[in-house]
Write a protein that holds these residues in place. Structure first.
Motif, PDB file in Angstrom:
ATOM      1  N   PRO A  84       0.791  -1.232   0.000  1.00 35.02           N
ATOM      2  CA  PRO A  84       0.000   0.000   0.000  1.00 35.02           C
ATOM      3  C   PRO A  84       0.821   1.279   0.000  1.00 35.02           C
ATOM      4  N   PHE A  85       2.035   1.237   0.532  1.00 37.73           N
ATOM      5  CA  PHE A  85       2.856   2.447   0.557  1.00 37.73           C
ATOM      6  C   PHE A  85       4.040   2.369  -0.399  1.00 37.73           C
ATOM      7  N   GLU A  86       3.887   1.524  -1.423  1.00 39.45           N
ATOM      8  CA  GLU A  86       4.851   1.471  -2.507  1.00 39.45           C
ATOM      9  C   GLU A  86       4.110   1.790  -3.803  1.00 39.45           C
ATOM     10  N   PRO A  87       4.243   3.023  -4.320  1.00 32.99           N
ATOM     11  CA  PRO A  87       3.492   3.399  -5.527  1.00 32.99           C
ATOM     12  C   PRO A  87       3.825   2.465  -6.683  1.00 32.99           C
ATOM     13  N   THR A  88       2.769   1.956  -7.316  1.00 30.65           N
ATOM     14  CA  THR A  88       2.938   0.939  -8.346  1.00 30.65           C
ATOM     15  C   THR A  88       2.063   1.267  -9.541  1.00 30.65           C
ATOM     16  N   LEU A  89       2.667   1.258 -10.730  1.00 33.04           N
ATOM     17  CA  LEU A  89       1.926   1.529 -11.962  1.00 33.04           C
ATOM     18  C   LEU A  89       1.407   0.225 -12.561  1.00 33.04           C
ATOM     19  N   ARG A  90       0.114   0.189 -12.854  1.00 38.53           N
ATOM     20  CA  ARG A  90      -0.496  -0.954 -13.537  1.00 38.53           C
ATOM     21  C   ARG A  90      -1.618  -0.458 -14.427  1.00 38.53           C
ATOM     22  N   GLN A  91      -1.539  -0.742 -15.699  1.00 35.24           N
ATOM     23  CA  GLN A  91      -2.627  -0.499 -16.651  1.00 35.24           C
ATOM     24  C   GLN A  91      -3.189   0.923 -16.550  1.00 35.24           C
ATOM     25  N   GLY A  92      -2.299   1.883 -16.598  1.00 30.10           N
ATOM     26  CA  GLY A  92      -2.715   3.282 -16.639  1.00 30.10           C
ATOM     27  C   GLY A  92      -3.184   3.852 -15.318  1.00 30.10           C
ATOM     28  N   ARG A  93      -2.864   3.163 -14.206  1.00 24.61           N
ATOM     29  CA  ARG A  93      -3.258   3.648 -12.887  1.00 24.61           C
ATOM     30  C   ARG A  93      -2.052   3.573 -11.951  1.00 24.61           C
ATOM     31  N   LEU A  94      -1.995   4.504 -11.001  1.00 32.33           N
ATOM     32  CA  LEU A  94      -0.980   4.495  -9.961  1.00 32.33           C
ATOM     33  C   LEU A  94      -1.631   4.011  -8.668  1.00 32.33           C
ATOM     34  N   TYR A  95      -1.152   2.882  -8.139  1.00 31.93           N
ATOM     35  CA  TYR A  95      -1.739   2.257  -6.953  1.00 31.93           C
ATOM     36  C   TYR A  95      -0.952   2.629  -5.707  1.00 31.93           C
ATOM     37  N   GLY A  96      -1.678   2.815  -4.616  1.00 29.34           N
ATOM     38  CA  GLY A  96      -1.059   3.093  -3.329  1.00 29.34           C
ATOM     39  C   GLY A  96      -2.019   3.876  -2.453  1.00 29.34           C
ATOM     40  N   ARG A  97      -1.857   3.728  -1.129  1.00 28.12           N
ATOM     41  CA  ARG A  97      -2.725   4.476  -0.220  1.00 28.12           C
ATOM     42  C   ARG A  97      -2.389   5.972  -0.326  1.00 28.12           C
ATOM     43  N   GLY A  98      -3.412   6.776  -0.613  1.00 29.71           N
ATOM     44  CA  GLY A  98      -3.227   8.206  -0.805  1.00 29.71           C
ATOM     45  C   GLY A  98      -2.918   8.597  -2.231  1.00 29.71           C
ATOM     46  N   ALA A  99      -2.731   7.610  -3.118  1.00 29.68           N
ATOM     47  CA  ALA A  99      -2.441   7.939  -4.516  1.00 29.68           C
ATOM     48  C   ALA A  99      -3.559   8.760  -5.136  1.00 29.68           C
ATOM     49  N   ALA A 100      -4.784   8.532  -4.677  1.00 32.95           N
ATOM     50  CA  ALA A 100      -5.920   9.334  -5.131  1.00 32.95           C
ATOM     51  C   ALA A 100      -6.386  10.279  -4.030  1.00 32.95           C
ATOM     52  N   ASP A 101      -6.645   9.738  -2.856  1.00 29.35           N
ATOM     53  CA  ASP A 101      -7.273  10.468  -1.749  1.00 29.35           C
ATOM     54  C   ASP A 101      -6.263  10.677  -0.630  1.00 29.35           C
ATOM     55  N   ASP A 102      -5.606  11.842  -0.511  1.00 28.09           N
ATOM     56  CA  ASP A 102      -5.831  12.994  -1.367  1.00 28.09           C
ATOM     57  C   ASP A 102      -4.498  13.618  -1.714  1.00 28.09           C
ATOM     58  N   LYS A 103      -3.456  12.769  -1.715  1.00 23.07           N
ATOM     59  CA  LYS A 103      -2.153  13.308  -2.088  1.00 23.07           C
ATOM     60  C   LYS A 103      -2.130  13.696  -3.563  1.00 23.07           C
ATOM     61  N   ALA A 104      -2.992  13.052  -4.371  1.00 21.31           N
ATOM     62  CA  ALA A 104      -3.134  13.492  -5.756  1.00 21.31           C
ATOM     63  C   ALA A 104      -3.750  14.883  -5.818  1.00 21.31           C
ATOM     64  N   GLY A 105      -4.627  15.204  -4.870  1.00 17.66           N
ATOM     65  CA  GLY A 105      -5.174  16.556  -4.813  1.00 17.66           C
ATOM     66  C   GLY A 105      -4.091  17.584  -4.537  1.00 17.66           C
TER      67      GLY A 105
END
Length: 463
Positions: free
Chosen positions: A117-138
């Motif tokens: 969860p705390f290792e950003p990982t790219l798969r199929q056009g998405r970046l996975y990880g806790r906070g990758a969207a909510d809300d560090k992407a913000g």
């Protein structure tokens, strides 16, 4: 002299060129486990705040960049660190406040994650990880948009900018109101952008114009002075689990709709949204029926809901032939726009007390309240935001409601009644915020950065 068209083109180009660096910076933030809940390492939240502050200082745009805390009014404890940066407006230009939060949800069952969860990982056009969207992407959408504005226009633009990156939103924003009061002058703005919502889908932007409120509390149910043998006394003595199950079942009717007198609904039209789409976005398998009545989006946006989010009772591993004396549950109620959260809480408490079976003893503790929000869509900033979203995504934006809550917006409205508040976001319906395998759709992020950069340019051009 730079024309309006060439300014916009320059901003758009700068936004696109800055995405790789923005995603790398986002990955670095995702690696910090900044969970603000009690029981987690507060040092990680402090580390996250410092990392965010360094990104802001690196912009070299602000008169002041500070990490500040406020006191939680109810307890007197210090809140989690927030980043506050200010740049004064010039030549009559407006000031915009950009909000996001750098704390994240706990990861839950880590075995459900397909990558750490705390290792950003790219798969199929998405970046996975806790906070990758909510809300560090913000946060990174704000930072990347400002980078694009500076690259295109230089450092001498006239728009006033305030950044407020909170450190405890997921844990309830308990020091938020005090932080606003303590820093009111620094935070004062004409327009406030809250980048903590979602979009209609991965390619269609949205402006959130309504949010449900919420009330959350802990309920303790007791029926016995001590545990007793279920064989010796079962059938004559009610245990706490029996009382809890019977009582909680009265919260809903046979359709799964909330059945609590005193909880209101909002009457408003909703766009077409199919059951097929619901199944896809929510992970609802065939054979399991949706609950409630009315259009699907009316159930999510405009009606109350009640969820049991936690329970303390004997575990399966510790099950024994025992009558349980006490059960504790956490109840979360979403409140329809237009109803105060405290009024809704009072209705739920009254209902539970009226339906407690066998004389079960009830104790209500740890109440939280967050009021709903309705946007005034008539302001000039809403029109500017819609134009920027259209230009950034190449698709007309949709006005949406959201079933979730952002309780602190009521605090913003109270503290800054003259500000126009815009609720945007970088999430799409498959982001799985708060769930295992949270992710960010990369194209959505690119378009969100372009849209915000274009909005900043438009406000800087506003006479």
């Amino acid at each position: 002299m730079t024309t309006e068209l060439s300014r916009k083109d320059a901003v758009r180009a700068a936004a696109a060129s800055g995405i790789p660096v923005a995603l790398a910076d986002l990955g670095a933030l995702v690696r910090i486990p900044s969970i603000a809940f009690p029981g987690f390492d507060p040092g990680a939240v402090a580390q996250s705040a410092e990392a965010v502050a360094e990104l802001v200082r690196g912009l070299d745009l602000f008169d002041s960049v500070e990490i500040r805390n406020a006191v939680i009014a109810d307890t007197g404890e210090a809140g989690q660190p927030a980043v506050l940066a200010t740049r004064a407006a010039r030549n009559g230009r407006p000031t915009i406040l950009l909000y996001a939060h750098h704390d994240v949800q706990p990861v839950g069952d880590e075995s459900l994650w397909e990558s750490p969860p705390f290792e950003p990982t790219l798969r199929q056009g998405r970046l996975y990880g806790r906070g990758a969207a909510d809300d560090k992407a913000g946060i990174m959408a704000h930072v990347a948009a400002l980078r694009a504005l500076k690259q295109a226009l230089g450092n001498d633009f006239d728009l006033g900018v305030v950044l407020f990156f909170e450190g405890e939103e997921e844990a309830g924003s308990r020091s938020f109101a005090q932080f606003l009061s303590d820093n009111a002058e620094a935070l004062r703005a004409d327009v406030i952008v809250v980048a903590d919502s979602g979009n209609w889908d991965a390619t269609t932007p949205a402006l959130t114009v309504s949010l449900r409120g919420n009330t959350r509390f802990t309920l303790k149910v007791r029926t016995l002075e001590h545990a007793s043998h279920s064989g010796m006394f079962g059938g004559a003595v009610p245990d706490a689990m029996l009382a809890t199950v019977k009582m909680l079942s009265t919260l809903w009717d046979d359709d799964g709709a909330v059945a609590v007198p005193g909880l209101s609904e909002r009457d408003a039209e909703t766009p077409t949204y199919s059951e097929e789409t619901l199944r896809d976005e929510a992970g609802l398998p065939e054979g399991v029926s949706p609950i409630g009545r009315g259009s699907i989006l009316s159930r999510i946006w405009n009606k109350p809901s009640i969820t049991i989010t936690g329970i303390d009772a004997p575990s399966v591993a510790n099950a024994s032939n025992t009558l349980t004396p006490e059960v504790t549950v956490v109840i979360s109620a979403r409140v329809a726009p237009g109803q105060p959260a405290r009024e809704a809480y009072a209705a739920v408490e009254a209902h539970l007390r009226a339906n407690a079976p066998f004389g079960a003893q009830l104790e209500f503790v740890d109440q939280d309240y967050g009021d709903a929000f309705l946007v005034d869509t008539s302001g000039w900033a809403v029109a500017a935001a819609r134009d920027a979203l259209h230009e950034g995504y190449g698709v007309e934006p949709v006005d949406i409601g959201v079933g979730g809550s952002i309780p602190f917006i009521a605090d913003l409205v109270r503290e800054f009644p003259g500000a126009q508040i815009l609720v945007t976001g970088v999430e799409d319906p498959h982001a799985k915020a708060h769930s295992p395998n949270e992710s960010l759709h990369l194209d959505t992020f690119r378009n969100a950065v372009a849209s915000e950069a274009l909005l900043l340019e438009a406000l800087d051009s506003r006479a």
